[in-house]
Scaffold this active site. Sequence first.
Site, PDB file in Angstrom:
ATOM      1  N   ARG A  68      72.913  48.731  41.520  1.00 59.19           N
ATOM      2  CA  ARG A  68      72.319  48.078  43.235  1.00 59.19           C
ATOM      3  C   ARG A  68      71.081  49.301  43.188  1.00 59.19           C
ATOM      4  O   ARG A  68      70.967  48.259  44.259  1.00 59.19           O
ATOM      5  CB  ARG A  68      73.689  49.072  43.299  1.00 59.19           C
ATOM      6  CG  ARG A  68      74.743  48.216  43.500  1.00 59.19           C
ATOM      7  CD  ARG A  68      76.225  49.435  44.570  1.00 59.19           C
ATOM      8  NE  ARG A  68      76.360  50.337  44.431  1.00 59.19           N
ATOM      9  CZ  ARG A  68      76.831  50.974  43.586  1.00 59.19           C
ATOM     10  NH1 ARG A  68      77.999  50.876  43.305  1.00 59.19           N
ATOM     11  NH2 ARG A  68      77.266  52.188  43.705  1.00 59.19           N
ATOM     12  N   LYS A  93      86.568  63.299  38.431  1.00 57.63           N
ATOM     13  CA  LYS A  93      86.232  62.547  39.661  1.00 57.63           C
ATOM     14  C   LYS A  93      87.749  62.162  40.072  1.00 57.63           C
ATOM     15  O   LYS A  93      87.205  61.664  41.831  1.00 57.63           O
ATOM     16  CB  LYS A  93      85.562  60.893  39.379  1.00 57.63           C
ATOM     17  CG  LYS A  93      84.108  60.992  38.231  1.00 57.63           C
ATOM     18  CD  LYS A  93      84.109  59.390  38.552  1.00 57.63           C
ATOM     19  CE  LYS A  93      82.845  59.165  38.315  1.00 57.63           C
ATOM     20  NZ  LYS A  93      82.170  57.926  37.720  1.00 57.63           N
TER      21      LYS A  93
END
Length: 161
Positions: free
Chosen positions: A93, A44
């Site tokens: 979320r 990442k």
Amino acid sequence: MNSIKRAIYPGTFDPITVGHLDIMKRACPMFDEIIIAVAKSASKQPMFTLEQRIAMVEAEVQEFPKMRVVGFEGLLVDLSDRLDANIIIRGLRAVSDFEYELQMGYANSSLKKELETIFLMPSLEYGFVSSSIVRSLLPFDGKVDHLLPPKVHKMIKEYRG
């Protein structure tokens, strides 16, 4: 069998946000111990080093005796074996989070059937907060103090000079 209810909350925490902290605090009554597992996640390409991310998380959770912080690299199922923890905490979320997290939960379960994943939604005011939003604002000196815990905000200012 372990009688301690121990859970792992894994992530890159690049950086830890008020949303992450909200999930951690809300998970506290559910478990005897919560291990915040900071992933190396070289793929990442994190903005902050593993050591910096661990330090930021430790700074924020030091007042919570149920929480401890570890850094890790490799498979989450291997970490769960080493830590004797068969519950994974994940925050959701949006629907896009759910699709990804559901696949990851199933993948982990296929590797270790005793591993359970529980999903917690952040409190409404943190539903839009993410580390990637913070990282996108930082290079432009954008306002991030409402997205970060105060100690982390101060540490990031120090890290960035």
